[in-house]
Enzyme design. Structure first.
Site, PDB file in Angstrom:
ATOM      1  N   ASP A  10       0.856  -1.186   0.000  1.00 33.48           N
ATOM      2  CA  ASP A  10       0.000   0.000   0.000  1.00 33.48           C
ATOM      3  C   ASP A  10       0.892   1.235   0.000  1.00 33.48           C
ATOM      4  OD1 ASP A  10      -2.170   1.640   0.103  1.00 33.48           O
ATOM      5  OD2 ASP A  10      -2.764   1.152   2.152  1.00 33.48           O
ATOM      6  N   ASP A 105      -2.597   2.343  -6.277  1.00 32.66           N
ATOM      7  CA  ASP A 105      -1.573   2.398  -5.238  1.00 32.66           C
ATOM      8  C   ASP A 105      -1.566   1.191  -4.312  1.00 32.66           C
ATOM      9  OD1 ASP A 105      -4.068   3.132  -4.123  1.00 32.66           O
ATOM     10  OD2 ASP A 105      -3.053   4.090  -2.448  1.00 32.66           O
ATOM     11  N   GLU A 106      -2.270   0.142  -4.658  1.00 32.16           N
ATOM     12  CA  GLU A 106      -2.455  -0.953  -3.713  1.00 32.16           C
ATOM     13  C   GLU A 106      -2.588  -2.272  -4.474  1.00 32.16           C
ATOM     14  OE1 GLU A 106      -5.607  -1.957  -0.066  1.00 32.16           O
ATOM     15  OE2 GLU A 106      -5.973  -0.293  -1.438  1.00 32.16           O
TER      16      GLU A 106
END
Length: 354
Positions: A10, A105-106
């Site tokens: 993350d 983003d993860e």
């Protein structure tokens, strides 16, 4: 219960981190990415300095400015975020092909069968964090655990810029003290109902028989029963649409100069063309690229829109990439970006927890 090695990555305040990286003036002061208050804008994300004032994602920009009058709000630059996300996923693919993106983003990574670092998921996570910081100049948090549920919780445990590992022998004790509100799929309504039943932790939840939970919560009761014991059999769902195809080789002895690198190109291109030939017709080869990793583990990638996929085009790309380092080379890779003819498009999760 199958034992897997799952990493959840993350990025830390991703959009804001990219903005602070590209504009150092923003670093160390409260800033956010989002719309302007006069346009009824909303905060997409903010840095940790702004969070100290109570600013949060999905908050109205006008309210955020009331909480933090010095807050600087910048417009989002989605292409910059997409590019950074692609670079991060390029790093991921060095360790495993089993990658499940959750947003820009993860992502989850299944490294159960990875041979890197003798199969150590912890060392793989450490190396990913190091490479992202070194190459993209942003930080990511990582969680390592036997399943997706616990890996996601672990990545949040030492945020920002942290790593937390839950080993199989730690699962039972770790999960027992978790608040039920942290369980995957438990929203406010379910959490409130659990509280009314006197269930606040997974330890308390374990006292309830499976059938009793099913009576109270329907089919989700089965899920609650398993999560309270750290059980989550969900597999990492690999992204089925590829963005590129490539081949690479790490050499036993470093290639000392450009000419020795160029000599390796025909063999690499032959392997690449074999892979391209096996792909289905929903892809079209697009931009060619080369990857060079030097003896000191620094690396660079060179690509060019509109270039051909013939030997001479790759020779030119490799020459340019080699010139960036001019050092002995330990790894060479060649590939091509792919165009998805099905028209699949990437979704931005603007209001996620970023």
């Amino acid at each position: 219960m199958s034992l897997r090695k799952i990493i959840h990555i993350d990025c830390d305040c991703f959009y804001a981190a990219i903005e602070m990286r590209d504009d150092p003036r923003l670093a160390g002061r409260p800033m956010a990415v989002g719309g302007q208050p006069g346009q009824r804008g909303v905060i997409a994300t903010c840095n940790y300095e702004a969070r100290a004032y109570g600013v949060r994602s999905a908050m109205a920009s006008g309210h955020a400015l009331k909480l933090c009058p010095d807050l600087e709000i910048v417009k989002p630059r989605f292409e910059a975020y997409r590019e950074a996300s692609r670079d991060i996923h390029t790093i991921f693919r060095d360790y495993t092909d089993l990658i499940e993106p959750l947003s820009l983003d993860e992502a989850y990574l299944d490294v159960t069968d990875s041979q890197w670092f003798a199969g150590s998921a912890t060392r793989i996570a450490e190396d990913i964090r190091r490479r992202v910081a070194q190459q993209l100049h942003i930080t990511v948090s990582a969680g390592v655990a036997p399943n997706k549920f616990l890996a996601k919780i672990a990545s949040d445990w030492r945020k920002p810029n942290g790593l937390f590992v839950i080993t199989p022998d730690q699962v039972e004790e770790f999960v027992a003290q978790l608040p039920v509100a942290r369980l995957h799929g438990v929203g406010k309504v379910t959490a409130d109902k659990l509280a009314r039943l006197g269930i606040d932790t997974c330890h308390a939840l374990r006292d309830w028989p499976r059938l009793a939970l099913v009576r109270e919560f329907g089919s989700f009761g089965e899920r609650l029963w398993g999560l309270a014991r750290g059980i989550d059999e969900r597999a990492v769902q690999n992204d089925s649409r590829r963005q590129s195809v490539s081949v690479e080789n790490t050499y036993d002895h470093d290639l000392p100069d450009l000419n020795s690198c160029l000599e390796k190109l025909p063999e690499l291109l032959s392997s690449l063309n074999e892979r391209i030939a096996r792909m289905d017709s929903s892809y079209r080869p697009d931009k060619p690229f080369v990857k060079v990793k030097f003896h000191d583990f620094s690396q660079t990638t060179m690509e060019q829109a509109g270039a051909g996929r013939d030997l001479e085009s790759y020779r030119q790309l490799l020459s340019q990439a080699f010139a960036r380092g001019g050092k002995p080379v330990r790894l060479l890779g060649v590939g091509v970006r792919l165009r998805d003819l099905r028209g699949a498009h990437e979704q931005l999760e603007l209001f996620g927890d970023i």
